[in-house]
Design a protein around this motif. Structure first.
Motif, PDB file in Angstrom:
ATOM      1  N   VAL A 185       0.864  -1.190   0.000  1.00 42.31           N
ATOM      2  CA  VAL A 185       0.000   0.000   0.000  1.00 42.31           C
ATOM      3  C   VAL A 185       0.892   1.228   0.000  1.00 42.31           C
ATOM      4  N   ASP A 186       0.560   2.232  -0.835  1.00 46.01           N
ATOM      5  CA  ASP A 186       1.387   3.432  -0.862  1.00 46.01           C
ATOM      6  C   ASP A 186       0.970   4.400   0.243  1.00 46.01           C
ATOM      7  N   ALA A 187       1.645   5.533   0.311  1.00 48.43           N
ATOM      8  CA  ALA A 187       1.420   6.479   1.401  1.00 48.43           C
ATOM      9  C   ALA A 187       0.013   7.048   1.397  1.00 48.43           C
ATOM     10  N   SER A 188      -0.656   7.036   0.263  1.00 46.47           N
ATOM     11  CA  SER A 188      -2.029   7.546   0.186  1.00 46.47           C
ATOM     12  C   SER A 188      -3.056   6.447   0.404  1.00 46.47           C
ATOM     13  N   ARG A 189      -2.585   5.270   0.839  1.00 47.06           N
ATOM     14  CA  ARG A 189      -3.424   4.117   1.153  1.00 47.06           C
ATOM     15  C   ARG A 189      -4.054   3.490  -0.083  1.00 47.06           C
ATOM     16  N   ARG A 190      -3.379   3.655  -1.223  1.00 52.95           N
ATOM     17  CA  ARG A 190      -3.830   2.979  -2.438  1.00 52.95           C
ATOM     18  C   ARG A 190      -2.999   1.709  -2.638  1.00 52.95           C
ATOM     19  N   LYS A 212       3.160   5.128  10.929  1.00 52.43           N
ATOM     20  CA  LYS A 212       4.392   4.939  10.164  1.00 52.43           C
ATOM     21  C   LYS A 212       5.396   4.091  10.946  1.00 52.43           C
ATOM     22  N   GLN A 213       4.862   2.999  11.511  1.00 47.94           N
ATOM     23  CA  GLN A 213       5.677   2.097  12.308  1.00 47.94           C
ATOM     24  C   GLN A 213       5.521   0.666  11.798  1.00 47.94           C
ATOM     25  N   THR A 260      11.346   5.408   4.555  1.00 47.62           N
ATOM     26  CA  THR A 260      11.609   5.653   5.974  1.00 47.62           C
ATOM     27  C   THR A 260      10.461   6.453   6.544  1.00 47.62           C
ATOM     28  N   PRO A 261      10.344   6.509   7.902  1.00 48.49           N
ATOM     29  CA  PRO A 261       9.282   7.339   8.473  1.00 48.49           C
ATOM     30  C   PRO A 261       9.351   8.788   8.013  1.00 48.49           C
ATOM     31  N   GLU A 262      10.595   9.296   7.741  1.00 48.18           N
ATOM     32  CA  GLU A 262      10.724  10.673   7.280  1.00 48.18           C
ATOM     33  C   GLU A 262      10.343  10.806   5.809  1.00 48.18           C
ATOM     34  N   ALA A 263      10.652   9.772   5.030  1.00 51.31           N
ATOM     35  CA  ALA A 263      10.288   9.767   3.607  1.00 51.31           C
ATOM     36  C   ALA A 263       9.369   8.574   3.359  1.00 51.31           C
TER      37      ALA A 263
END
Length: 353
Positions: free
Chosen positions: A24-29, A74-75, A103-106
């Motif tokens: 899943v990407d950062a936008s939950r897709r 983000k864990q 990473t949590p930052e990126a």
């Protein structure tokens, strides 16, 4: 090696994995979901298409919540378990881990790797039942030695007094209470014995119709007391299976009795038997509230009970008898309400040793 060939190999590798993979990407897709992911979550193969938002897919709870929790915090997660209840009412235990993309930052999303733990956990619980069985066996020997004979004396004398003391006598109520509670204790001792005592199956041809009729006869008075409609059907009526004609009816009587206790006044309980391929299948359904368990709870575990006054041994004994018949016992909540228990036995055992 061309890019197309690499992509094709990657797809083949992902689809060959027995573990479910969901990216899943950062936008939950959804970036990727392999065939095993859909299988473990009880979904169709096209229910998790790439590009779709997780909120728009039928990912069952609480796995959906676990995904969103990872994305929000983000864990990464390791060795977590969730209990899923699928649309058909079956329960599935899923073990999963989550790794971050980037990473949590990126933060670039997360990859979830999961497997169906249902069978493994069932085997672990069976091993725990065997361990508890050994402990209960030792306990029961002492309980029976200390309680059974005194209880027989108390019960026998109470019955003798009941014959000579008229109902209008002021002490008759106390006598009736003594006899009632003595019978309760005798039942508890008998259940301990039934669970702990080693036994062997006495194999013989059993008519399904006779077993069902016997169960209905035993449970009918309890059904009448609650105005419960107790129905039965056997298809085909004359089919025969190999079993213990004395022990196996205890299973159906116990489950049917539990169903009668669970349904409301005027409810309905159905006991059905059918021949299915090489199995004899017995199904008990009711229109009660269903069975709602917390994670890790198991109704077949000894001493687990939510019934007032229950010992928690009835279903444990049922499972033991069914297992001795080389069969299986399971339950699920019905979509329309109520519970369904299914007992499946081989029609013929061949070597019954």
């Amino acid at each position: 090696m061309t890019e197309w060939v690499l992509a094709n190999h990657f797809t083949q590798i992902m689809e060959s994995l027995a573990s479910g993979v969901l990216a899943v990407d950062a936008s939950r897709r959804i970036l990727l979901a392999n065939r095993a992911a859909c299988l473990h979550l009880g979904l169709a193969e096209n229910d998790l298409p790439a590009g779709s938002h997780c909120s728009d897919t039928p990912i069952p709870e609480p796995f959906r919540t676990a995904i969103f929790d990872v994305m929000e915090k983000k864990q990464a997660l390791t060795r977590r378990e969730v209990l899923l209840t699928l649309d058909n009412g079956t329960r599935r235990e899923i073990g999963f881990s989550a790794s971050l993309l980037g990473t949590p930052e990126a933060f670039g999303g997360a990859v979830f790797l999961f497997v169906d733990m249902t069978e493994r956990r069932a085997l672990e619980r069976a091993a725990e039942v065997n361990r508890q069985l050994a402990q209960v066996g030792e306990l029961t020997a002492g309980v029976v030695h200390e309680l059974r004979n005194p209880l027989m004396v108390i019960g026998g004398n109470a019955e003798l007094l009941q014959r000579v003391i008229p109902p209008e006598n002021p002490g008759r109520r106390n006598l009736d209470a003594i006899l009632k509670e003595t019978k309760v204790l005798e039942r508890l001792v008998a259940q301990f014995l039934g669970f702990a005592r080693p036994f062997e199956i006495e194999w013989s041809p059993c008519r399904a119709q006779s077993i069902v009729d016997r169960t209905i006869a035993v449970c009918q008075s309890a059904a009448n007391a609650k105005s419960v409609a107790l129905h039965s059907r056997v298809v085909p009526p004359g089919f025969v299976f190999m079993g213990d004609e004395n022990k196996f009816p205890q299973v159906l009587i116990n489950i049917t009795g539990n169903a009668i206790d669970a349904v409301p006044q005027g409810g309905e309980v159905i006991l059905a038997a059918r021949r299915e391929d090489s199995d004899a299948v017995f199904e008990i359904t009711d229109n009660g509230p269903g069975i709602h368990l917390n994670p890790a709870e198991d109704i077949f575990r000894p001493f687990f009970s939510r019934k007032e006054g229950g010992t928690g041994l009835g279903l444990a004994i049922c499972q033991r008898i069914v297992t001795a018949h080389k069969g299986t016992i399971s339950f699920a909540n019905r979509p329309e309400g109520g519970a369904r228990f299914v007992v499946r036995l081989p029609l013929g055992m061949g070597d019954q040793s």
